[in-house]
Motif scaffolding. Structure first.
Motif, PDB file in Angstrom:
ATOM      1  N   PRO C 227     -35.171  16.190  56.861  1.00  0.00           N
ATOM      2  CA  PRO C 227     -36.429  15.536  56.488  1.00  0.00           C
ATOM      3  C   PRO C 227     -37.310  16.364  55.557  1.00  0.00           C
ATOM      4  CG  PRO C 227     -36.065  15.358  58.855  1.00  0.00           C
ATOM      5  CD  PRO C 227     -34.978  16.243  58.319  1.00  0.00           C
ATOM      6  N   ALA C 228     -37.145  17.673  55.510  1.00  0.00           N
ATOM      7  CA  ALA C 228     -37.941  18.456  54.557  1.00  0.00           C
ATOM      8  C   ALA C 228     -37.653  17.991  53.138  1.00  0.00           C
ATOM      9  CB  ALA C 228     -37.616  19.943  54.693  1.00  0.00           C
ATOM     10  N   TYR C 229     -36.396  17.661  52.869  1.00  0.00           N
ATOM     11  CA  TYR C 229     -35.970  17.250  51.530  1.00  0.00           C
ATOM     12  C   TYR C 229     -36.026  15.739  51.337  1.00  0.00           C
ATOM     13  CZ  TYR C 229     -34.005  21.964  51.692  1.00  0.00           C
ATOM     14  OH  TYR C 229     -33.852  23.307  51.823  1.00  0.00           O
ATOM     15  N   PRO C 231     -38.117  13.204  53.310  1.00  0.00           N
ATOM     16  CA  PRO C 231     -39.025  12.707  54.356  1.00  0.00           C
ATOM     17  C   PRO C 231     -39.136  11.179  54.384  1.00  0.00           C
ATOM     18  CG  PRO C 231     -40.268  13.646  52.504  1.00  0.00           C
ATOM     19  CD  PRO C 231     -38.818  13.980  52.271  1.00  0.00           C
ATOM     20  N   PRO C 236     -36.226   9.657  60.346  1.00  0.00           N
ATOM     21  CA  PRO C 236     -36.030  11.077  60.041  1.00  0.00           C
ATOM     22  C   PRO C 236     -35.493  11.828  61.258  1.00  0.00           C
ATOM     23  CG  PRO C 236     -38.382  10.594  60.290  1.00  0.00           C
ATOM     24  CD  PRO C 236     -37.642   9.284  60.345  1.00  0.00           C
ATOM     25  N   PRO C 238     -34.547  15.869  62.382  1.00  0.00           N
ATOM     26  CA  PRO C 238     -34.542  17.279  61.966  1.00  0.00           C
ATOM     27  C   PRO C 238     -33.159  17.923  62.025  1.00  0.00           C
ATOM     28  CG  PRO C 238     -36.259  16.870  63.599  1.00  0.00           C
ATOM     29  CD  PRO C 238     -35.389  15.639  63.555  1.00  0.00           C
ATOM     30  N   ASP C 239     -33.107  19.129  61.437  1.00  0.00           N
ATOM     31  CA  ASP C 239     -31.920  19.982  61.581  1.00  0.00           C
ATOM     32  C   ASP C 239     -30.741  19.411  60.780  1.00  0.00           C
ATOM     33  OD1 ASP C 239     -30.627  22.211  62.624  1.00  0.00           O
ATOM     34  OD2 ASP C 239     -30.218  21.318  64.571  1.00  0.00           O
ATOM     35  N   ILE C 275     -40.546  12.522  46.661  1.00  0.00           N
ATOM     36  CA  ILE C 275     -39.398  13.390  46.428  1.00  0.00           C
ATOM     37  C   ILE C 275     -38.093  12.796  46.941  1.00  0.00           C
ATOM     38  CG2 ILE C 275     -40.871  15.431  46.420  1.00  0.00           C
ATOM     39  CD1 ILE C 275     -39.803  16.221  49.137  1.00  0.00           C
TER      40      ILE C 275
END
Ligand SMILES: [Mn+2]
Ligand SMILES: [Mn+2]
Ligand SMILES: [Mn+2]
Ligand SMILES: [Mn+2]
Ligand SMILES: [Mn+2]
Ligand SMILES: [Mn+2]
Ligand SMILES: [Mn+2]
Ligand SMILES: [Mn+2]
Ligand SMILES: [Mn+2]
Ligand SMILES: [Mn+2]
Ligand SMILES: [Mn+2]
Ligand SMILES: [Mn+2]
Lengths: 297, 297, 297, 297, 297, 297
Positions: C227-229, C231, C236, C238-239, C275
Motif C-alpha cells: 500500500p505504500a506504493y 494506496p 489495501p 500491508p507487507d 501515484i
C-alpha cells in the motif's frame, strides 16, 4: 463487569472487526487521549478508525499459521477521558488496565497519543517488567514546554518507574535524550543500525537484553515506521522502519511473557488513503497471533 | 542588506523552522517559481510548506553527530517573481544567489520548479563547477513544446554553460536525452544500477568523476525519490530511489567543496499526508549537517 | 468495427495517453465494472484515471530498450456495463475480448474489479492457457456472502475453467483457500518467500511451472503491491510486493506466449496523490514493452 | 477541419458528456491555459474535469423547456498551448475562435485562467460587441507585478479593444480599478446591490445597457459565485452570487445576439467534492439552452 | 517590546498578509490553543492558515469605502502555549491582551478554540464591557465532562466575570443552557429568528441592548456560520447564518466602542477547499474597516 | 429479537450517537446497499458515517422544543446485504421493516442508495400510504441501462405499488419522467417553484394533497439539497433546496401519520469536510422530534 475500576469504561463503541468474544485471552481497549500532541492532532479518532479498517482484513496469520478469526478478541470499549487533565486520565487508564491484567487478559490498547503508555504501565505489575518500544523518537525528555506528561516524555517517566526500556527505530532525537539513554543503559536501535545488523541479529540482541525480564510489554508508536507506509501519524519522520522488519522483529522477540501491547500515535485525518489504520490492524493481528502461539507451546 | 541584487528579495516570509540566525554559514532562499510545470502545478507553495514542516523535526543529525539546532540557518526570505517571464525570473534568481555566494554563504534554495537551478547556476562562479542532480528525469531536452527554459530542459541549459553534470535516479527519459547524455559524457545512474552497484560503489563512482571539480552543487528534484516516499511532486515516476539511499549517497559525496544545493519540484497540493515536505526538510537538514562537518574537519 | 461482439463497446472514451494507433499489436479496453467490491468502491473510475495519468509518463522503456511511443496502443474504448448483473457483464467482456484476440491483438484490459478477469478468460482460447496473477489475496473462495461471481472468487472460477494458475504476492487468505490451493496444485508465493528466494529464483520457478503452457495471461491486482506504493486500491493489505520486484518478475517471465494482461482493483478515490494510477500506467508500459521485445526476437 | 487556424487544435481529448455532434450550433473548445494565476493553480485540469462531470447530469433544461440532449454539442478538443508565453497563446486562441465564429458556430470555451477571454475576443468581430462578465474581481488593473496579460488585467485589455463591458458579482477590487471603471463608464454590480435590486431589476439594467450592442459575449469567472457553491476556484472570495441568481440573470439577458461564452478559473484540485465542475457543466447547459431557445423564436 | 507581559509572545510567525505596520491601530495576535475541542481538533493551525489566505484577498472594503491596505495591521506574532494546562494559558493570553489594550490598540485575536476568549476578557478592563458572540452554541454550560474551562463553558465563565453577553446564530443547545440564558437575561438570536426579523431589526435589537455599554467586544465562533460557507470548523452545525448576514450585522452594530474582536474555532484540516480561512480573513478585514471608519467619524 | 424476519440483521454496528434505547418509538436501521449508483459510489459507508457524526450534535430541537436526548433511539444495527443481487436485498429490507412496523415502531432507515426505499415500501402496509420524496431527480424511469431496480427507477416502482407520490426539489429530469409524472398525477415541486411559492404555501399544497392519506412516509434523497450544503452525495445537482427550507417543510407536513422515513444517497468519500453527514444527523433529529411532538398532542 461491575468492578469500580471500570467506572470510566464506555462499552458502547464500535467493535474491532465486530469482535466481542468474551472468552478470548485478548482484550481490546480504546484510549482516545489526544491532548499533548504538538504537531498533528487527531489520534482521538484512531480507535474508531482502526476498528473499522479491521473489518476488511483476513484474520488468518500466515507468519504464525494461527487463525485469529477463531480465537477472536474481546473488545471492551473506550475509556472515557477528561478533556485536558492528563494525569487524571493516566489514572483512569491505570485502573482499567489493572483490572484486565489481574483477570489474566492480555491487553491490547489502541491510542491515542503515546502518553497513554505511562498510564498502562502504572496499571501493570512492574516487577521484572521490560518494555520494547518501536518509535522514531526516544521520548526521553524530562519535560516538554514545561510539562512532564507530554508524549515526548513518556519513556522518561516509564524509565523512572524502574522499567527496563529498549527502543527500536530511533532517528529523531535531541542530544540530551541520547545522553540520558547512554547514562541509563537504555538500548536503542536506529533504522540504519538495523539495516546493517539485519533483522535476526537485531532481534537476537533484544532477546539477550530481555533475558532476565519476567514480563514483556510492547509499545508501537506508529511513527517508528517509515511515513511511506504510515503517513497518518502525529509526527512523521523519514528514513524509518519498514513494516516487514517491524513484524519480523516482533515475531522473533514476542513470547509467552508478553502481558500486553499498544498501538499509538495514529492520526486518521492525515491518513488520506487509510493505509496507516489498516497497517495498525495488521500489526495487532500478527502480534496477537505470535503471542497466542507462544503461549500454546 | 541593501545591495541592488537583493531588489526582488522579500524578507517577510515565514522562516525555516523559525530560524533567522544571521551568523549561520547556511542561507535559505525560497524561489516559488511555478510556471512551466506541464503536469501537476503547485510548487509555488513548497517554500512555505517545507518551512512549516521544518518546525516539527529534530535538528540533531545522528548520521553526522552534528546539532544543526546550534548552527542554525539564515532564512532570508523569498524571491519575488514575474508571473510568466521565466528568463526575467532566472535573472532575478541569479542576482540574489551571486550576492550570497560572494558573501561566502552556502545557499540552500527551495523551489519551485527545477528550472530555477538554471538561474542559480547563472549566479554561481562556474569555473570548475560540477553538479550532481537527483532526478527521475534527465532534463536534457533541447526544447519542450517550443520552449528552451522549460523544467524538462534545465540540465541541457546548465550543460551548455559548461558545467559538468552527473545524474542519479534516472528512469523516465526520451531516447534523444540518452543519446545526448552519452555524446556529452554525462554520467547517469538508474535506480536499477544503484541497486546492483550498491550505495557505496555508486558514491565511489560519483566521487571519482568529481575529483577534478573545484566546487560542487547538489540539486535534488524530489521526483528522483520513489513516489511512495515523495508523493507530493509535480511529476511522480515509479520505481525510484528510496530516501535512505539518497541520504547515504549525499553523505558520502558531499564535502567542503559544496557551495550550495536546492530542493525542487515539491507540489504540496498533492502531498496529502504532508510527508514529502517533511522529507524535504530532513534532506536539507542532513545535507547541511554533512557539509558543515566536512568544512569543520 | 461492426462485429456483433462489439455491441457494448463505447469508443468515445478518453484515450490512453491519447493513443489511437490502429496498427499497434496492443489493444486497450476499459472495463469499469465495480459491483462486488466489499470494501472501498470506485474501480469504475480507474480506466479514466489511468488513461489520464498515462499522458504524463515517458514511453521509452529503459528496462527493455524499447520505445513504446513509436509502437503505440490502440485504445478502443470502454465496455458498457449493466448496473448490477455481473454474469451479463462477464458475457459482454467475453465477447469483446474474443473479437480482439481472434484479430491477433494482445489485449490490455483496465478494470474495474478483479471479477472482470473471469470474463476475459471466458473470451480466450483456453487450451494450454496459464495465468499468473499478482495479488495479496488468493481469490479462491467458492462463494462470498452467497455469491459465486464476487471478486474474492475469481481465481476459483478461472481454475474451474481448467486454466493453470500461479499466484504471486499472496498474504491475506482464509485457511480454506490455502487448502484449496494445495489440493489443486496452485502454486503461490508470499512476499516473505520472494524476499527469501530473490526475484530471479522466484521468476525461475514460475518459468519452470509454465513451461508446458501454450499461452500466458498476466493479471495484476494492484493490491498485490504494498500500500505504500499503491494506496489507491479497493482492499489495501500491508507487507506486500514492491513495484521494482513486480516489474522485474514480469520482465523475466513474460515472453511471446503472452496473449493479454490486465490491471485491476485501482480505486482512484483513495489514490489521493495519484501515484497508484501512475504506477498502473508504468506497469502497462513495461509489460507491453517486454512482450513486444519478446515477439520481435 | 484543415484550416490553418486549427493548427494548434488537439481533437483527441475527452468529449463533453461524450458529445461529438458536428451539426450542433454549439462548439466546445478546451483552453487549459494556467500560467499567471497568482494563488491556486490547476485551471489546466478544468476542461477535462468539467467534461467528465457533464457525463452525469441530465440534459433537459426545465428553465427553458429545451432538451439539450437532442441538440447536442460539437466538442472539437483542446487548444495546444505554449508552456509560458501568454501572448503566443492568446494568438493561438484567437485563430481557433475566429475559425469557428466565421463558421457560424456559437463557441463555448472552457478555461483555463480568465486571461483566455482576451484571446477569444481578439478572435471575435468586435464591432458592436458587448461583454457581460460574472466575476468577484473587476480584472481592470493596467498591469499586475509588471505584466499586462495577467488574469487580473483581462477586462482592462478587452476594454482597450473597444468592447463595452458590464461586470456582475464585483466585490474584491482595488481603489484604482473602481476609479477606472467609473471613468470609462464600465457598469458593475456588487452582490449587495443585486440583493437590493433583485434579479429582475438587475437584469433589466443590463438589458438596457446592452440595447445598442450588435453581439453579446458572456464570460463566467466562476469566482463570481460564492465559494460555498464554487469552492474549486483559483481565488475564492466570500459574500458572492448564488448560482440560482446567476442562472436567472443569464436566462433573462441572453438572447439571439450571443456569439459565445466561456467558463473560466475552475481549479479542480481545490474542488474536493467535485461540485464546482458539476455547477460549471450546469451553467454551460442552461446558457446554451437559453441561447438555443432565443434563436429558435 | 520588553514588557514582562510579552514573555510568551513569539514574534517570529508568518505575518497576516505580510503586514507588520507598527503604527496601525490594529494588533493581530495568534492564539493557537487547541486542547479541549471534543470533536475535530486542529484550531492550532488556524492562525497560520488564516494569515496565509489573507495574502490573496483585496484589502479595499466596498462596504465601508475604506482601504485597509493603507491602514494596515501590526501582526505581533503568536502566544506560546502550555501543552495541556488551560488555566495557565488563559493567564498568558490575559497578560498579552492587557499589554496591547493598555497601549490603546484594538486587538484582533485569531484562535484556537473558543476558550481563549475567556483569557482575552480576563486581560480586558471589564467595567461596562459587553460582548456580542456569533456562535451556533451558547457555550453556557457550567462544566463539560467535569471541566469548567472547556470551550463549551466559555460564555458561562465570561458571564460570571460580570460581562453582559448577547449571542447570535444560536441553534445547538442543551435545555440547561437555555434556562440559564433566560434566568440571567442573556439575549440570543437563532438563525430562524434572524430570518424572520431581518438583519436590520436584529441589529437594532442588539444596538438597543448594548446602549449602556462602555466598551464592546465581538467574538466570532466560525461555527455560527452555516457549514456550507464555513466547513472547516471544530463542530459544524447545519441551518446557520450566512456570511452576508453576519457581515451586515457587524457592520451595523460595531462602533467606536469596540476594543477588540476574535475569530475562533477554525479547523484547517477540515477546510479542504480553504474557503473557511478566506472567509475568516474577510471577516477580519471588514470588521476592522467598520471599526476604523466608526473611529474616524 | 428472534423473529425470522431479522435473520439478516447485524446488531453489532456502531450505534447512532451511542443510542440503544429499546423503549424509544424510533428504530434506526442501517441499510448500506450501494450497487446501482452510476456516478459516485460509497453510500455503503453512510450508516457508519452518519452514526458517528451524530455523536457530536446537540439532541435538543429548538424548532419543536423537544429533547430527543431524553426520548432516544433504538439503533438495531445494519442489514446484511448480498453483494450484487438487488432484488434479494429488497426482500431482506422488506422483512426487517415489516417486523418493526408491526411492532409499532417508527423506522428510520439510513441508506445506502435510494433503491432501498422500494424495499422499505414493500415491507410497509400500503393501503392509503403516501410518500413525500425530497430529491433532485424524479427517479421515475421505467428502466435504466436495461435494469428496473436502479436508483433512477425507485419512485416508478413505488408508484406501481399503488403508493401516492409527491416530489420536492425536482430539477434534473428526463422529458419522459416529466410526462410520466403528469400522466400519473404525481405532484412535483422544483426549487424555483418553492422560491416563488414560499415554504408555507408549498407545505400547504403538500398537506392538501396528502389529506386523504392514512399513513405517510418521507424519503430524503440528500441530493435534493443544494451541493453547497450536501456535497457528499452520489449525484450532486446544483440549484437545489437549502436545508432550512427542507427542515421547515418537513416540520409543517409531518404529523402523527408518519410511519417511517429514510435518508439516502450520502456518499461519505465525497463529503470531504463531513458536513453532509452532520446535516443528515440533524435532519433525522428534527424529523423525529416533529413526529414525536405530533404524536404527543
Ligand atoms: Mn512516541
Ligand atoms: Mn514518535
Ligand atoms: Mn528535474
Ligand atoms: Mn524530475
Ligand atoms: Mn484479486
Ligand atoms: Mn486482491
Ligand atoms: Mn476574472
Ligand atoms: Mn475573479
Ligand atoms: Mn463557541
Ligand atoms: Mn460553537
Ligand atoms: Mn433519488
Ligand atoms: Mn437524487
Amino acid at each position: 463487569m461491575s468492578d469500580g475500576r471500570l467506572l470510566y469504561l464506555n462499552e458502547n463503541s464500535r467493535k474491532f472487526a465486530g469482535f466481542n468474544k468474551e472468552k478470548s485471552p485478548f482484550v481490546i481497549i480504546g484510549i482516545p487521549m489526544d491532548i499533548t500532541s504538538s504537531y498533528r492532532p487527531g489520534s482521538r479518532f484512531a480507535p474508531s478508525s482502526i476498528r473499522e479498517s479491521a473489518q476488511y482484513i483476513e484474520f488468518y496469520s500466515i507468519r504464525n499459521d494461527v487463525d485469529m478469526g477463531e480465537i477472536g478478541f474481546n473488545d471492551v470499549g473506550d475509556i472515557i477521558l477528561h478533556p485536558s487533565n492528563v494525569e487524571e486520565n493516566l489514572s483512569r487508564i491505570s485502573s482499567v488496565i489493572s483490572y484486565f491484567q489481574e483477570s489474566g487478559k492480555i491487553t491490547i490498547s489502541i491510542g491515542g497519543e503515546h502518553t497513554i503508555t505511562a498510564g498502562i504501565i502504572k496499571g501493570t505489575k512492574r516487577e521484572g517488567l521490560c518494555l520494547v518500544s518501536f518509535d522514531a523518537h526516544l521520548d526521553l525528555r524530562d519535560e516538554y514546554m514545561g510539562y512532564r506528561y507530554d508524549h515526548a516524555c513518556v519513556m522518561r517517566r516509564i524509565s523512572e518507574y524502574g522499567v527496563k526500556i529498549i527502543e527500536v527505530g530511533t532517528r529523531a532525537v535531541s542530544k540530551e535524550e541520547i545522553e540520558y539513554a547512554k547514562q541509563k543503559g537504555i538500548l536503542f536501535f536506529t533504522p540504519q543500525q538495523i539495516r546493517l545488523l539485519g533483522v535476526k541479529e537485531t532481534a537476537r540482541r533484544i532477546i539477550t537484553s530481555t533475558q532476565e525480564c519476567k514480563s514483556l510489554y510492547i509499545s508501537v508508536d506508529m511513527d517508528g515506521i517509515d511515513p511511506a507506509y504510515a503517513p497518518g501519524v502525529a509526527t512523521p519522520e523519514p528514513d524509518g522502519l519498514d513494516p516487514t522488519n517491524l513484524l519480523d522483529i516482533i515475531n522473533l522477540i514476542a513470547d509467552k511473557r508478553v502481558i500486553g501491547f499498544d498501538i499509538v500515535e495514529v492520526s486518521p485525518s492525515y491518513d488520506t488513503s487509510g493505509i496507516t489504520s489498516v497497517l495498525a490492524s495488521r500489526i495487532i493481528l500478527e502480534t496477537a497471533a505470535t503471542v497466542y502461539k507462544a503461549r500454546s507451546l
